[in-house]
Structures are given as C-alpha cells and as structure tokens.
Design a protein around this motif. Structure first.
Motif, mmCIF file in Angstrom:
data_model
loop_
_atom_site.group_PDB
_atom_site.id
_atom_site.type_symbol
_atom_site.label_atom_id
_atom_site.label_comp_id
_atom_site.label_asym_id
_atom_site.label_seq_id
_atom_site.Cartn_x
_atom_site.Cartn_y
_atom_site.Cartn_z
ATOM 1 N N LEU A 1 0.890 -1.164 0.000
ATOM 2 C CA LEU A 1 0.000 0.000 0.000
ATOM 3 C C LEU A 1 0.923 1.207 0.000
ATOM 4 O O LEU A 1 1.754 1.356 0.895
ATOM 5 C CB LEU A 1 -0.867 -0.019 1.255
ATOM 6 N N ASP A 2 0.816 2.042 -1.014
ATOM 7 C CA ASP A 2 1.788 3.126 -1.146
ATOM 8 C C ASP A 2 1.056 4.359 -1.631
ATOM 9 O O ASP A 2 0.802 4.517 -2.813
ATOM 10 C CB ASP A 2 2.882 2.714 -2.133
ATOM 11 N N VAL A 3 0.702 5.227 -0.697
ATOM 12 C CA VAL A 3 -0.091 6.389 -1.072
ATOM 13 C C VAL A 3 0.793 7.503 -1.627
ATOM 14 O O VAL A 3 0.505 8.080 -2.654
ATOM 15 C CB VAL A 3 -0.938 6.876 0.117
ATOM 16 N N ASP A 4 1.890 7.796 -0.949
ATOM 17 C CA ASP A 4 2.750 8.861 -1.457
ATOM 18 C C ASP A 4 4.222 8.621 -1.204
ATOM 19 O O ASP A 4 5.027 9.542 -1.272
ATOM 20 C CB ASP A 4 2.325 10.221 -0.900
ATOM 21 N N GLY A 5 4.593 7.378 -0.914
ATOM 22 C CA GLY A 5 6.009 7.052 -0.808
ATOM 23 C C GLY A 5 6.652 7.458 0.503
ATOM 24 O O GLY A 5 7.796 7.112 0.773
ATOM 25 N N ALA A 6 5.919 8.203 1.327
ATOM 26 C CA ALA A 6 6.478 8.624 2.597
ATOM 27 C C ALA A 6 6.320 7.511 3.639
ATOM 28 O O ALA A 6 5.446 6.655 3.533
ATOM 29 C CB ALA A 6 5.791 9.894 3.086
ATOM 30 N N THR A 7 7.181 7.512 4.618
ATOM 31 C CA THR A 7 7.179 6.502 5.666
ATOM 32 C C THR A 7 7.180 7.202 7.006
ATOM 33 O O THR A 7 8.044 8.015 7.284
ATOM 34 C CB THR A 7 8.446 5.627 5.572
ATOM 35 N N SER A 8 6.242 6.874 7.837
ATOM 36 C CA SER A 8 6.105 7.553 9.113
ATOM 37 C C SER A 8 7.198 7.175 10.096
ATOM 38 O O SER A 8 7.825 6.128 9.992
ATOM 39 C CB SER A 8 4.740 7.203 9.708
ATOM 40 N N THR A 9 7.393 8.030 11.054
ATOM 41 C CA THR A 9 8.281 7.760 12.185
ATOM 42 C C THR A 9 7.640 6.796 13.179
ATOM 43 O O THR A 9 8.302 6.335 14.112
ATOM 44 C CB THR A 9 8.558 9.069 12.930
ATOM 45 N N ASN A 10 6.332 6.529 13.043
ATOM 46 C CA ASN A 10 5.575 5.825 14.079
ATOM 47 C C ASN A 10 4.914 4.523 13.640
ATOM 48 O O ASN A 10 4.313 3.846 14.477
ATOM 49 C CB ASN A 10 4.467 6.759 14.613
ATOM 50 N N ASP A 11 5.009 4.178 12.346
ATOM 51 C CA ASP A 11 4.282 2.998 11.840
ATOM 52 C C ASP A 11 4.543 1.753 12.681
ATOM 53 O O ASP A 11 5.692 1.367 12.920
ATOM 54 C CB ASP A 11 4.706 2.705 10.395
ATOM 55 N N THR A 12 3.470 1.108 13.088
ATOM 56 C CA THR A 12 3.571 -0.075 13.948
ATOM 57 C C THR A 12 2.423 -1.035 13.639
ATOM 58 O O THR A 12 1.276 -0.613 13.527
ATOM 59 C CB THR A 12 3.467 0.330 15.438
ATOM 60 N N VAL A 13 2.754 -2.314 13.498
ATOM 61 C CA VAL A 13 1.743 -3.363 13.379
ATOM 62 C C VAL A 13 2.055 -4.419 14.435
ATOM 63 O O VAL A 13 3.168 -4.953 14.474
ATOM 64 C CB VAL A 13 1.751 -4.022 11.986
ATOM 65 N N LEU A 14 1.084 -4.699 15.290
ATOM 66 C CA LEU A 14 1.290 -5.665 16.373
ATOM 67 C C LEU A 14 0.315 -6.823 16.214
ATOM 68 O O LEU A 14 -0.815 -6.643 15.763
ATOM 69 C CB LEU A 14 1.061 -4.990 17.734
ATOM 70 N N LEU A 15 0.743 -8.018 16.613
ATOM 71 C CA LEU A 15 -0.101 -9.213 16.585
ATOM 72 C C LEU A 15 -0.020 -9.895 17.949
ATOM 73 O O LEU A 15 1.075 -10.223 18.415
ATOM 74 C CB LEU A 15 0.369 -10.169 15.473
ATOM 75 N N LEU A 16 -1.164 -10.061 18.597
ATOM 76 C CA LEU A 16 -1.232 -10.649 19.938
ATOM 77 C C LEU A 16 -2.085 -11.912 19.887
ATOM 78 O O LEU A 16 -3.155 -11.907 19.256
ATOM 79 C CB LEU A 16 -1.873 -9.670 20.938
ATOM 80 N N ALA A 17 -1.666 -12.957 20.579
ATOM 81 C CA ALA A 17 -2.438 -14.204 20.630
ATOM 82 C C ALA A 17 -2.787 -14.545 22.078
ATOM 83 O O ALA A 17 -1.919 -14.517 22.957
ATOM 84 C CB ALA A 17 -1.649 -15.341 19.990
ATOM 85 N N SER A 18 -4.057 -14.879 22.301
ATOM 86 C CA SER A 18 -4.505 -15.230 23.665
ATOM 87 C C SER A 18 -4.524 -16.737 23.890
ATOM 88 O O SER A 18 -4.520 -17.205 25.034
ATOM 89 C CB SER A 18 -5.915 -14.680 23.908
ATOM 90 N N GLY A 19 -4.610 -17.510 22.831
ATOM 91 C CA GLY A 19 -4.726 -18.961 22.976
ATOM 92 C C GLY A 19 -6.064 -19.411 23.545
ATOM 93 O O GLY A 19 -6.256 -20.602 23.827
ATOM 94 N N ALA A 20 -7.005 -18.471 23.697
ATOM 95 C CA ALA A 20 -8.270 -18.773 24.383
ATOM 96 C C ALA A 20 -9.159 -19.752 23.619
ATOM 97 O O ALA A 20 -10.079 -20.335 24.194
ATOM 98 C CB ALA A 20 -9.043 -17.478 24.652
#
Lengths: 419, 419
Positions: free
Chosen positions: B246-265
């Motif tokens: 996904l590339d809207v304008d080629g800029a990259t943020s200082t804050n971009d974060t993707v997290l994945l958490l699993a509960s096993g529930a």
C-alpha cells in the motif's frame, strides 16, 4: 553595456547583467548571443492552439563541434535516439526542435519521422547555401507522449524556419518561444566575456535526469574554440550541478536533452576550466528560471543537506526531501512542519544519526539535535523563496537541490494536460 | 450468521461476510472478535477537538505471545523505540495507543513519556486485578511530530480506559475510533473460522514501511494458540503482501507499527500455513480500507506490474509507477495518459524492453509493444476504481500495489495539517 562588447551577429545588449564566472550574465539574450549562430522560431501548426511550435538553431562555424546529455529514462523518445546517434560524430550543424508533440512511444514510424525531419533540415539548409547532411542535425521534441507528429505541417515548417533564420537577437528569442509547452515565459541566458567570447542558451520545461516529466530541452551555444571532448567535459560538469539538481517531482522525461554547440567564431580558446565555468553559469541560471516557472509553483525552494558523509550522500538526502509530497504540501501551506523534514530525511538510504540532525527554515533553526527548537512553529514561511537547510553533522559534504512546492496549481495543470 | 458461530466475548455478528482463507471475513468487528481480548477507547483530552484519543487493548490470556513490525524510518518515534524493546520478550499483555500526538523527535524526555505511559497502564491493570508489568505493555502514538504529549491528560486517561474495558464489540469499535487522525471512518476486520478460532484487527492511517506519513497503526488479535515465533512469521508474511504494498505517497512515518497478539483462548492451534493465511486475510482487508480512506482520495488504484524478471523487480516497478506524481494527477483527472505510465516505468531500476511493454487501464489495452493502441485516449476512467496493468513480457513475476490519485484534497489536507 561595456565599451568593448559588441555582440556579433546579435543586437547590442543593454541589460546590466550580473558578474559571474569572469563574465557578465544577462537574460535578454540566448542562443544567438555568441557569434556564428542564427536561430528562428515559427508557427508550423503542430500545436492546436496556434502558438509557435518549431525552432531551429544553426551553427555557421567555422567549427561544428558539439556534445549532448540525454534522459536516463529507459523509455527514450525517437528524437533522443536519433540525436544520440548523430552526436557520436561530435559535430552538429543545426538543431531542430518542436513543441506540440513528444514523438515518444511511436515505434519505428516515429523514428522515421525524426530521421525525415533531419533530412528536411539538411536539404533546406543546403538549398539556402549551407551544405548540410542529415547526420549533422539533432532533433528535439516535446509535448504529449504517444502520438505521431503531423509531418504534413512539420516538414513545410522546416523550410519556413530556414527562411526565417536571422542572426540577430530576435531569432534566438523566437526560438526560445517556440519550444515552450506549459512554460509561461521563455528562458534565455547569455554570458559575455568582455566581448571576447560568449556562451548563450535557451531552455524549456522543468527538469532533467531526475526532474519533471515536463520535458526539459536546452540548447547552449558558444563562439569559443573547443573540441567535442572539451564540450562534453564542460557540459557534463555543468549539468551535474545545475539541471541534475533541479527536481520538481522526481519524474524523468522520455525526451530530456541538453546540447552544447561551439562555432569557434570568436577565435578564443578558453581553458577547460574557463569553459566549464561559463557553461555552468549559463546552465545554473537557466535551472533557476526553470524552477521559478515550474508547473503550479508558488514557492521556490532550495533544499540543502550539509554535514553529510559524502557529496553522493548529501545529494541523495537533499533529493529525498525535495521529492517528499508531505514536505512539499507543507511548504505550499507556508507551514514550518519540520517533523515531516525529519521523517523524509529518515528514509534516505544514507548515514545519519537522528539525534544530531539540525534543521533551519530561512535561517531560523526549527530543530536542534533532532528535537524541536523553541518558536519552531512560528517561523514565517509566507514568502516565495524558502531555504530549507538540514545539517546531519556527520561529515563535510553539502549539496543544494532546487525544487518547488506541491500546490493546487500542480494538480490542476497535470490532471488536465492531455485534454 | 452461521449456526455454529457464537463469538465470545463479543456480541453476535450478523454481517454476511466474505469467504476467505477458510473463514468468514466481516468488517463489523475488530480486536475484540477473538476470545480473550478486551478493548476500550476514550477521550482523554489529548486532541484539541474533543474526539476520542486513547485506546487500550488487553489480552486476558491464557497466553500472551506477541510479535510486531515497525517503521523502517531511521527517525523512530519514542513509542516505537519503547515497543521494539518490550517486544524482544515475545510477550504482550496490553497495547495502549494514543492519537493527538506522535511523540516523535521529542528526545529522551519523550522516551520517558512512553515509558511512564506503559508503567501507568501496568499499574492500572494490576489495580484492576490483572497483574501486569510495564515490559508487557506496548505503546503506539500518532499525530503531529515534534511536540511532547500532554501527560497530565494522558495518564488519568489510562486509568479511565482500564475502567472502561469491555469484552463486547463496543470496546473494539471504541478503540478503532480512538486511534483515528485524518481517517474519516474506523477500520476493523475479523475472520471467523466456524466459531473455532478467530483473528481480528483494527487500523488507522494510510500506510506502512513505504507508505504515507499519516502514521499507520494496526493491532491484530487472535485466540489461536501460537508461539511468538509463529506469530512473527505470520505477521511478516502478511505485512509483506498487504501493508507493504500500500503506497499512497512514498512517505514513511516515524511511528508505523503493526502488532499481533495471541490469547490462545480458543484452544485451537492452527498450522503455520493456516495462521499466516488468516492474518494475511485480515491485513489485506484492512489495507483495502486504508486505501479507500486515504487522504484526499478520489480514486482507488491498483497498479500491477507483471511479466517481470522477479518478484522484487515487479515490486520496484509497481511502486515506482504508484508513486509517480504525473501518473497520479492524470488518474485524478480520469485521463488515460499511458505515456506517463511508460515514462514512469522507464525510470524504475529494473530489466525492461521499451518495445515489449503492454499497458491496460481497466482491462482496455492502451499501449501494445510500447506504442499506443487505437482508441487509447478514449478509455473511460471516470469511475472510482482503476486497475492499471503493465506487462513487461520479460518473465513471470507479478506484484500489485494499492495506491490512490493525487488530488486537490490531498494537497488541501496536507498543506494545513499542523495548523
């Protein structure tokens, strides 16, 4: 006007000019400022709007040495392929340039059109008394990509342009008008060395090699005595620090071409250093004019990266910031948004330490050691000229890139260009 | 709603959904769709406009495994530095996210603020009965770069968010609202595998790794049983083909974060392949929602480069075209200006033959073997969705990049963002 300067064959030049590179730089003259050149600009009917669209520059010699720099795009227009081929001889008698069509992505028939145009120029010049072969004629085109040129209008136009060739200033200025596309003013510059030898040039568009797709075409002339090799060295050195450092939107045209022709008519053979300095001064001034007239420009922006590990790294850093859409829109909004500057330099593939970076707008520090400076959000960027200075504090290298803001005018002009 | 699906602890989901990756994908649920998760979104007063600005996602276990992918920008915000550090353990109890300020370029004091926020979350959760250490709390921030966060508002907000934690859908949706900045709608997606195990997610912004500076934050949850290593493998594979494309304008943020958490529930341990497919489906759908809500978007554009020598080269080619301002403005103007497409792909540093390239807009060929096709200028691009397909005819690799047009709205929004 200096007492010892009487331009031949151009009219006298009364502009006061600027002292640069040992000469006097004026914008009232272009390719016909040096002795030995004639030029013309006419309306052949290629453009639908009836504006001038065909230019011709003739080198009357006695020498015919020439050099060229062309687009780095792998998709090259037919006239670029033609001109690269003829320039392998290091000689050019004439350059024919048309606006109103790029003759790019037109296949083998498009290349035949460029070839035919050169043949027509050679025949018309020979008829006129200047024996010329097609291999001595470079061809430049600018306009929309993908359409064939209307050869039924272009070829008669070539004959008319030859008839119109004039030695005076008006020929050079007519030519500068005839190569305009989205340009709003013609761009010319000439450097006079106390009447002894001269360099002149004209340009259109907004970039070269890295810059805007609004094809950049430029023809530089000189009456100095210089070999093709000397011209090549001077032209490469000059474009590297002028047009190559003009970057409006990162796009590179299929047609970008810069040519340098020498007539030797002054009988002066400057040193390589003098020649390079003079050609650089003319290219640099034309680059400034291109920036100021870029599509949709409301701000003239100079992005400097200093304190870089090397000149290459400074260039990459400055270019990355100059192309950043978020920095460019902030500048359009007169917003001293230094956070976007840090985010932009942070993605440049160069050595840097985020905690050492200092950023200034128009001389006012807005970020020191990677942290905002007091009053940073109040810096006034409402003026037209904006100097953005980024000090990496890693090494000693510095490079400045000329660019513009990203404005509504840019979007407007480029969303409606082919219609 | 399928008979065997009763989401716990969320409310029932009546949306019909789409069959994908062996499950049913819906957009009416997010991070609380999987069992074992609670979430909240509240107004702490960080944003000046009074909108929700603080979100909390809690993993109630029994497992706490987690993985993350962060911005490639060398200038990283304090919360990114904090979260990268705590994720080295492969465990997360909670994620706290704020809009209204990026906490980037704020130096050591800014890092202390992120640390203090995590400590406050840990203390509030422990008081609430869930024993938590600061090292189990990831922190995400989004908003303007360069200002310190108002900790006097944020810290009390943390306690309020803990009190608001709810197991139902509303908690996840509240959280999705609280992370919005220039987003106009919240983005959620959940994939249900016949009530056996689930993946849910929320996102804000417009990009990641290469994409827009409008920070992309994303939290994905699952009730699957999976180790941190399995989550890491799934998340990297998923982001590579979704957010990274996904590339809207080629800029990259200082804050971009993707997290994945699993509960096993769920007590279900899917295979790596199943886990990766499910996480990819959720990320891909969120990427689609991010594109559709990008700043100033009027066109949703998919740029495909096929027939490339390798996947890497296809990606570079598609990204180069997707970032080209002249292509993007032409698309804004509904102009099938294929010449700009050729000029853009021509500057990509990849193997290509200009005379073999074929270009189609929405399935209509506009350029064949590098030359314009009949009727190319008449292709109708007035719709919102535009597929731009470029076949290099060199090899077999293909990659699609999601992007948008470059519109007046983009310029407007980004020239006034910090004011």
């Amino acid at each position: 006007m200096t007492a010892d300067f009487t331009p031949e064959p151009g009219q006298p030049d009364d502009a006061p000019g600027t002292e640069v590179a040992g000469g006097r730089l004026v914008r009232s003259q272009g390719v016909t400022a040096p002795a030995g050149f004639r030029a013309a600009g006419i309306t052949a009917g290629i453009k639908a709007n009836g504006n001038a669209d065909l230019a011709l520059v003739l080198n009357e010699g006695p020498e015919l040495s020439a050099a060229g720099v062309f687009t780095a795009n792998k998709v090259k227009a037919a006239p670029v392929l033609w001109s690269q081929q003829v320039l392998t001889t290091g000689r050019l008698r004439a350059v024919v340039l048309n606006s109103g069509g790029a003759n790019a992505c037109t296949g083998a028939p498009g290349f035949q059109d460029s070839h035919k145009t050169a043949e027509e120029v050679a025949a018309a010049l020979s008829n006129w008394g200047t024996d010329t072969g097609a291999v001595e004629v470079a061809v430049c085109s600018t306009g929309l990509i993908g359409d064939r040129l209307p050869m039924d209008k272009l070829l008669p136009g070539v004959t008319e342009a030859v008839h119109e060739l004039a030695g005076g200033l008006s020929g050079g200025t007519d030519a500068a008008y005839a190569i305009m596309t989205t340009d709003t003013v013609p761009k010319q510059a000439a450097l006079h060395h106390s009447g002894k030898w001269n360099v002149g040039g004209m340009a259109k568009g907004a970039g070269m090699l890295a810059p805007a797709l609004a094809t950049m075409l430029c023809v530089i002339t000189t009456d100095a005595v210089a070999s093709a090799e000397q011209l090549d060295e001077a032209l490469r050195a000059a474009t590297r620090v002028s047009f190559d450092r003009l970057d409006v939107d990162g796009a590179t045209s299929t047609n970008d071409t810069v040519l340098l022709l020498a007539s030797g008519a002054s009988n002066v053979a400057p040193s390589q250093e003098e020649l390079t300095a003079a050609v650089t001064a003319v290219c640099d001034d034309l680059a400034d004019q291109l920036m100021a007239d870029a599509e949709g420009v409301t701000k003239r922006v100079r992005v400097t990266v200093r304190g870089a590990a090397s000149e290459d790294e400074a260039l990459i850093g400055a270019r990355t910031v100059a192309r950043d859409s978020l920095v460019k829109t902030a500048v359009f909004g007169s917003d001293p948004n230094w956070g976007r500057v840090l985010a932009a330099i942070g993605i440049a593939p160069i050595e840097l330490d985020p905690d050492r970076i200092t950023v200034s707008f128009n001389g006012s520090p807005v970020c020191i050691d990677g942290v905002g400076a007091p009053g940073a959000r109040e810096v006034d960027l409402s003026g037209v000229d904006i100097d953005l200075d980024i000090d990496l504090r890693i090494g000693d290298a510095a490079v400045t890139i000329r660019t513009t803001d990203l404005s509504h005018g840019y979007v407007e002009e480029n969303s409606a260009y082919s219609s």
